[in-house]
Design an enzyme around this catalytic site. Structure first.
Site, PDB file in Angstrom:
ATOM      1  N   SER A   9      62.330 -14.702  45.030  1.00  0.00           N
ATOM      2  CA  SER A   9      63.628 -14.169  45.457  1.00  0.00           C
ATOM      3  C   SER A   9      64.479 -13.858  44.236  1.00  0.00           C
ATOM      4  O   SER A   9      64.796 -14.755  43.446  1.00  0.00           O
ATOM      5  CB  SER A   9      64.359 -15.194  46.329  1.00  0.00           C
ATOM      6  OG  SER A   9      65.740 -14.858  46.380  1.00  0.00           O
ATOM      7  N   HIS A  34      61.262 -10.703  47.262  1.00  0.00           N
ATOM      8  CA  HIS A  34      62.181 -11.034  48.357  1.00  0.00           C
ATOM      9  C   HIS A  34      63.604 -10.705  47.899  1.00  0.00           C
ATOM     10  O   HIS A  34      64.046 -11.153  46.844  1.00  0.00           O
ATOM     11  CB  HIS A  34      62.031 -12.523  48.657  1.00  0.00           C
ATOM     12  CG  HIS A  34      62.848 -13.030  49.792  1.00  0.00           C
ATOM     13  ND1 HIS A  34      62.409 -13.020  51.103  1.00  0.00           N
ATOM     14  CD2 HIS A  34      64.086 -13.605  49.818  1.00  0.00           C
ATOM     15  CE1 HIS A  34      63.339 -13.567  51.883  1.00  0.00           C
ATOM     16  NE2 HIS A  34      64.364 -13.923  51.137  1.00  0.00           N
ATOM     17  N   ASP A  36      67.556 -10.744  48.924  1.00  0.00           N
ATOM     18  CA  ASP A  36      68.527 -11.382  49.819  1.00  0.00           C
ATOM     19  C   ASP A  36      69.828 -10.598  49.865  1.00  0.00           C
ATOM     20  O   ASP A  36      70.590 -10.586  48.895  1.00  0.00           O
ATOM     21  CB  ASP A  36      68.823 -12.804  49.322  1.00  0.00           C
ATOM     22  CG  ASP A  36      67.659 -13.744  49.564  1.00  0.00           C
ATOM     23  OD1 ASP A  36      67.228 -13.869  50.724  1.00  0.00           O
ATOM     24  OD2 ASP A  36      67.182 -14.355  48.590  1.00  0.00           O
ATOM     25  N   MET A  38      73.494 -10.299  51.425  1.00  0.00           N
ATOM     26  CA  MET A  38      74.508 -11.133  52.099  1.00  0.00           C
ATOM     27  C   MET A  38      75.842 -10.406  52.098  1.00  0.00           C
ATOM     28  O   MET A  38      76.217  -9.796  51.096  1.00  0.00           O
ATOM     29  CB  MET A  38      74.685 -12.452  51.342  1.00  0.00           C
ATOM     30  CG  MET A  38      73.407 -13.235  51.151  1.00  0.00           C
ATOM     31  SD  MET A  38      73.749 -14.745  50.224  1.00  0.00           S
ATOM     32  CE  MET A  38      72.091 -15.372  50.001  1.00  0.00           C
ATOM     33  N   HIS A  67      65.754  -9.384  53.202  1.00  0.00           N
ATOM     34  CA  HIS A  67      66.248 -10.426  54.110  1.00  0.00           C
ATOM     35  C   HIS A  67      67.718 -10.125  54.375  1.00  0.00           C
ATOM     36  O   HIS A  67      68.569 -10.289  53.500  1.00  0.00           O
ATOM     37  CB  HIS A  67      66.058 -11.790  53.413  1.00  0.00           C
ATOM     38  CG  HIS A  67      66.528 -12.957  54.210  1.00  0.00           C
ATOM     39  ND1 HIS A  67      66.519 -14.240  53.715  1.00  0.00           N
ATOM     40  CD2 HIS A  67      67.027 -13.054  55.476  1.00  0.00           C
ATOM     41  CE1 HIS A  67      66.982 -15.074  54.635  1.00  0.00           C
ATOM     42  NE2 HIS A  67      67.317 -14.373  55.707  1.00  0.00           N
ATOM     43  N   MET A  69      71.022 -10.898  55.655  1.00  0.00           N
ATOM     44  CA  MET A  69      71.969 -11.925  56.113  1.00  0.00           C
ATOM     45  C   MET A  69      73.322 -11.239  56.258  1.00  0.00           C
ATOM     46  O   MET A  69      74.269 -11.494  55.506  1.00  0.00           O
ATOM     47  CB  MET A  69      72.001 -13.081  55.103  1.00  0.00           C
ATOM     48  CG  MET A  69      70.753 -13.941  55.164  1.00  0.00           C
ATOM     49  SD  MET A  69      70.565 -15.005  53.719  1.00  0.00           S
ATOM     50  CE  MET A  69      69.783 -13.849  52.608  1.00  0.00           C
ATOM     51  N   MET A 138      63.887 -20.646  58.170  1.00  0.00           N
ATOM     52  CA  MET A 138      64.768 -21.047  57.061  1.00  0.00           C
ATOM     53  C   MET A 138      64.624 -22.551  56.865  1.00  0.00           C
ATOM     54  O   MET A 138      64.770 -23.324  57.813  1.00  0.00           O
ATOM     55  CB  MET A 138      66.240 -20.733  57.378  1.00  0.00           C
ATOM     56  CG  MET A 138      66.644 -19.269  57.336  1.00  0.00           C
ATOM     57  SD  MET A 138      66.290 -18.365  55.810  1.00  0.00           S
ATOM     58  CE  MET A 138      67.198 -19.297  54.580  1.00  0.00           C
ATOM     59  N   ASP A 176      61.688 -20.129  53.667  1.00  0.00           N
ATOM     60  CA  ASP A 176      62.673 -19.671  52.681  1.00  0.00           C
ATOM     61  C   ASP A 176      63.727 -20.745  52.478  1.00  0.00           C
ATOM     62  O   ASP A 176      64.435 -21.103  53.426  1.00  0.00           O
ATOM     63  CB  ASP A 176      63.308 -18.372  53.199  1.00  0.00           C
ATOM     64  CG  ASP A 176      64.266 -17.731  52.210  1.00  0.00           C
ATOM     65  OD1 ASP A 176      64.368 -18.205  51.055  1.00  0.00           O
ATOM     66  OD2 ASP A 176      64.929 -16.749  52.603  1.00  0.00           O
TER      67      ASP A 176
HETATM   68  C1  DX5 Z   1      69.039 -18.364  50.931  1.00  0.00           C
HETATM   69  C2  DX5 Z   1      68.132 -17.202  50.628  1.00  0.00           C
HETATM   70  C3  DX5 Z   1      66.954 -17.568  49.835  1.00  0.00           C
HETATM   71  C4  DX5 Z   1      67.239 -18.060  48.437  1.00  0.00           C
HETATM   72  C5  DX5 Z   1      66.245 -19.140  48.143  1.00  0.00           C
HETATM   73  O1  DX5 Z   1      69.992 -17.979  51.832  1.00  0.00           O
HETATM   74  O2  DX5 Z   1      67.679 -16.599  51.824  1.00  0.00           O
HETATM   75  O3  DX5 Z   1      65.986 -16.520  49.789  1.00  0.00           O
HETATM   76  O4  DX5 Z   1      67.141 -17.076  47.446  1.00  0.00           O
HETATM   77  O5  DX5 Z   1      66.591 -19.757  46.966  1.00  0.00           O
HETATM   78  P1  DX5 Z   1      65.936 -21.126  46.502  1.00  0.00           P
HETATM   79  O6  DX5 Z   1      64.448 -20.881  46.391  1.00  0.00           O
HETATM   80  O7  DX5 Z   1      66.568 -21.383  45.185  1.00  0.00           O
HETATM   81  O8  DX5 Z   1      66.255 -22.150  47.536  1.00  0.00           O
HETATM   82 ZN    ZN Z   2      65.987 -15.151  51.692  1.00  0.00          ZN
END
Ligand code: DX5
Ligand code: ZN
Length: 224
Positions: A9, A34, A36, A38, A67, A69, A138, A176
């Site tokens: 990620s 990956h 993310d 947000m 992903h 969010m 998650m 994740d």
């Molecule tokens: C959290 C994200 C993850 C995040 C994971 O909301 O969806 O993908 O990057 O990070 P680590 O591996 O550091 O927990």
């Molecule tokens: Zn993620």
């Protein structure tokens, strides 16, 4: 033996060296990247949007999984497809029309996964599972990197694995959040075959290559 796929990620990457870090992850055998996204509304944090995906698209040939969010993911899917996303992970939470979102993504010939948060039970997946390429459980509450793996998700991961075997054996089971060399074997033993990791890969002083080797070895030892 099922091969474990690793999805670094970029949330945990050093953005001043993003190209370099993605290239290192690719060279070290990453299976996908990956990404993310947000919006500060669906989760209490803001990350980045389509322009970063466009840049990462130019840096690697690996599949980019996005992903989402964000609230109202349907409004943004076309933009992310244009930017170069190969697959989407959309949350069950807060989506009153999940079936429509899933069909929309499939209609664009992209892969689709549904994500459930730690407090969401596996049973909500029952009707949508036949349509999915991936279920993502998650293992932290979404919004931030570098959180602790929530161990109470393990029985649910086992349950999702059973559901997948019964109704859609091709479907991936991805985890994740909080995945590192200690927690990866727990998730894999419970039935996961794809692991997202941010800080364990980009935050390791030993470097991306050593971190990925360590994670892969730990994960593959737990394959049953
Ligand atoms: C959290 C994200 C993850 C995040 C994971 O909301 O969806 O993908 O990057 O990070 P680590 O591996 O550091 O927990
Ligand atoms: Zn993620």
């Amino acid at each position: 033996m099922t091969a474990i796929q690793l999805a670094p990620s970029i949330l945990a990457a050093d953005f001043s060296r993003l190209g370099e870090q993605v290239a290192q992850a690719e060279k070290a055998g990453a299976d996908r990247i990956h990404v993310d996204v947000m919006d500060g509304h669906f989760v209490p944090n803001i990350s980045f949007g389509a322009p970063i995906i466009e840049s990462v698209r130019r840096m690697t040939r690996l599949p980019l999984e996005t992903h989402l969010m964000i609230s109202d993911p349907d409004f943004f899917i076309d933009e992310f497809v244009q930017a170069g996303s190969d697959s989407f992970l959309v949350h069950w939470e807060g989506n009153n029309n999940l079936h429509r979102t899933v069909q929309r993504i499939k209609g664009l010939s992209k892969k689709v996964g549904v994500v459930i948060n730690p407090a969401t039970p596996a049973v909500v997946l029952e009707e949508i599972l036949p349509d999915l390429d991936t279920v993502l459980v998650m293992t932290v509450n979404p919004g931030f990197g570098h959180q602790h793996f929530v161990r109470t998700t393990l029985p649910k991961i086992r349950r999702v694995r059973q559901m997948i075997e019964q109704t859609n054996p091709q479907c991936e089971l991805e985890l994740d959040g909080g995945i590192d060399a200690d927690t990866a074997p727990l998730g894999v033993a419970a039935g996961a075959n794809v692991l997202v990791a941010g800080s364990a890969i980009f935050g390791d002083d030993a470097g991306v290559t050593a971190a990925m080797d360590r994670l892969r070895t730990a994960a593959e030892e737990a394959v049953n």
